[in-house]
Write an enzyme that holds these catalytic residues in place. Structure first.
Site, short mmCIF file in Angstrom:
data_model
loop_
_atom_site.label_atom_id
_atom_site.label_comp_id
_atom_site.label_asym_id
_atom_site.label_seq_id
_atom_site.Cartn_x
_atom_site.Cartn_y
_atom_site.Cartn_z
N THR A 1 27.26 -27.77 62.91
CA THR A 1 27.00 -28.42 61.62
C THR A 1 26.43 -27.49 60.56
OG1 THR A 1 24.80 -29.16 62.33
CG2 THR A 1 26.65 -30.69 62.69
N HIS B 1 22.90 -21.18 70.46
CA HIS B 1 22.18 -22.18 69.67
C HIS B 1 22.16 -23.52 70.41
CE1 HIS B 1 21.08 -24.83 66.35
NE2 HIS B 1 20.71 -23.75 65.69
N CYS C 1 16.17 -31.61 55.14
CA CYS C 1 17.35 -32.46 54.97
C CYS C 1 17.04 -33.84 55.58
CB CYS C 1 18.56 -31.84 55.67
SG CYS C 1 18.38 -31.73 57.47
N CYS D 1 27.74 -30.25 58.00
CA CYS D 1 27.09 -31.36 57.30
C CYS D 1 26.94 -31.05 55.81
CB CYS D 1 25.74 -31.70 57.94
SG CYS D 1 24.35 -30.75 57.36
N GLU E 1 22.27 -26.58 69.50
CA GLU E 1 23.27 -27.55 69.07
C GLU E 1 24.62 -27.27 69.73
OE1 GLU E 1 26.01 -28.70 65.25
OE2 GLU E 1 23.99 -27.95 64.81
#
Length: 282
Positions: free
Chosen positions: A163, A125, A14, A190, A127
């Protein structure tokens, strides 16, 4: 009838991941001491390739006296970022995905209010760990609807997503919480993640077998595998070495997709190996 191999329209790197890899490689060309705090992306093979260019992965910052540290795409905890900024001998290159950065900014702003922040995501995680650090101690992590049913708050809720969550899981949790609380929703999934999920699902509906390529430590790749598993026989692999004999027997349509952190060179090798195995039978 000859077996057909199809690759999902949206698969592989991405924007955020490509940006991080480009930053890492450009930095390695300019200086010798280059580090990433944790793997810059969740793909062991690509991280190993970067290590050959002199980009070392660190577990912590204690051993670094000087040099350049690249912040991973998932972001790092706020307090750790602040510590790094105080080190004058260390240069920081922020490769945090812009979509992750947006989620961090939202959580940071929400942290100024006296309201609970529900983060829909995986507790361990990187993130999510980083997101929580921006919430001024007001975050609750929820992975499933069952966990959402147990959420307790004295006031209103603000809901933010990791996301790489699936819209289905995020929306189900929002619906659950709305039954008991007044909520404000910030859908920070996202677009690249959403596009890959829908593309994989579309292909899986018509395939006899799906191969999902990407790191076993990659959240977005794991979710692609889960989506495909609900539609057809699916195998989540990291490299061609994970492909087993007999998978393609009596299969007429094979689908191939890959996580947002899976490089093109791995996808191509997997496709070549599948074609090779099919060629031996046809």
């Amino acid at each position: 009838m000859k077996t057909k191999i199809s690759i999902a329209d949206k698969s592989g790197f991405c924007f955020g991941v490509k940006r991080a890899i480009d930053l890492a490689e450009k930095t390695a060309c300019l200086t010798k001491k280059v580090y990433t705090l944790g793997p810059v992306i969740h793909n062991p093979q690509e991280v190993k390739r970067l290590e050959k260019q002199g980009i070392k992965t660190l577990k912590d910052i204690k051993s670094v006296k000087s040099g350049t540290i690249i912040l991973r795409t998932h972001g790092i905890p706020l307090e750790l970022h602040d510590k790094l900024k105080k080190r004058k001998s260390v240069e920081i290159i922020d490769a945090t995905c812009p979509f992750v950065k947006k989620a961090q900014d939202i959580v940071k702003e929400l942290g100024k209010k006296d309201e609970t922040i529900v983060i829909v995501g995986e507790k361990i995680h990187p993130e999510v760990v980083a997101l929580v650090s921006y919430g001024n101690g007001k975050c609750v992590i929820v992975e499933t609807v069952k966990e959402a049913e147990k959420v307790k708050s004295k006031g209103d809720l603000n809901i933010v997503s990791q996301t790489t969550q699936t819209p289905e899981n995020f929306n189900a949790i929002v619906k659950c919480l709305k039954k008991r609380y007044k909520v404000k929703v910030f859908n920070t999934i996202c677009k690249a993640t959403f596009d890959r999920q829908k593309s994989a699902e579309k292909l899986a509906k018509t395939a006899d077998l799906m191969i999902v390529v990407g790191g076993k430590n990659s959240g977005n790749t794991t979710r692609l595998a889960q989506i495909c598993e609900a539609k057809t026989e699916t195998h989540h692999i990291e490299t061609v070495k994970d492909i087993k004999d007999g998978w393609f027997k009596n299969k007429k349509k094979i689908g191939l997709t890959a996580g947002a952190s899976t490089p093109g060179w791995i996808i191509n090798k997997v496709k070549e190996e599948v074609e090779k195995q099919l060629g031996m039978r046809i």
